[in-house]
Enzyme design. Sequence first.
Site, PDB file in Angstrom:
ATOM      1  CD1 TRP A   7       7.209 -28.704  -4.985  1.00  0.00           C
ATOM      2  CD2 TRP A   7       8.958 -28.890  -5.994  1.00  0.00           C
ATOM      3  NE1 TRP A   7       7.505 -27.718  -5.641  1.00  0.00           N
ATOM      4  CE2 TRP A   7       8.526 -27.883  -6.393  1.00  0.00           C
ATOM      5  CE3 TRP A   7      10.145 -29.366  -6.982  1.00  0.00           C
ATOM      6  CZ2 TRP A   7       9.120 -26.855  -7.326  1.00  0.00           C
ATOM      7  CZ3 TRP A   7      10.992 -28.605  -7.504  1.00  0.00           C
ATOM      8  CH2 TRP A   7      10.130 -27.478  -8.013  1.00  0.00           C
ATOM      9  N   GLY A   9       8.460 -37.131  -4.730  1.00  0.00           N
ATOM     10  CA  GLY A   9       8.510 -38.182  -5.553  1.00  0.00           C
ATOM     11  C   GLY A   9       9.226 -38.143  -6.869  1.00  0.00           C
ATOM     12  N   GLY A  11      10.435 -37.031  -9.988  1.00  0.00           N
ATOM     13  CA  GLY A  11      10.130 -35.502 -10.880  1.00  0.00           C
ATOM     14  C   GLY A  11       9.221 -34.519  -9.975  1.00  0.00           C
ATOM     15  CG  HIS A  33      15.691 -34.186  -0.774  1.00  0.00           C
ATOM     16  ND1 HIS A  33      15.480 -35.270  -1.780  1.00  0.00           N
ATOM     17  CD2 HIS A  33      16.717 -34.594   0.046  1.00  0.00           C
ATOM     18  CE1 HIS A  33      16.200 -36.363  -1.273  1.00  0.00           C
ATOM     19  NE2 HIS A  33      17.097 -35.866  -0.475  1.00  0.00           N
ATOM     20  CG  ASP A  34      12.787 -32.748  -5.666  1.00  0.00           C
ATOM     21  OD1 ASP A  34      13.213 -33.697  -5.188  1.00  0.00           O
ATOM     22  OD2 ASP A  34      11.613 -32.488  -6.406  1.00  0.00           O
TER      23      ASP A  34
END
Length: 103
Positions: A7, A9, A11, A33-34
Amino acid sequence: TMWGTKWCGSGNKAINYTDLGYFSNLDSCCRTHDHCDNIAAGETKYGLTNEGKYTMMNCKCEATFQQCLRDVHGPLEGKAAFTIRKLYFGLYGNGCFNVQCPS
């Protein structure tokens, strides 16, 4: 994505939400966070237009992400979290936004 993560970086490489990499604590920070509220580059949301090159995140999410990275320990995983924190918050620095309900 960063080695040892799925997860962290640009994408993700996860097959589903529960799929985490070798550095699972760090990866959990990045996954959360994504999934935060954000405004993509060039997009408008809440009456705000993100004119930057990168996604703008909700400020609460940024604070939570920074603390989560600080809480990751271990000789390798802790160093990886430190590196991500320094790169993301030190170099990236895209700013963030707050959403407030009218009073």
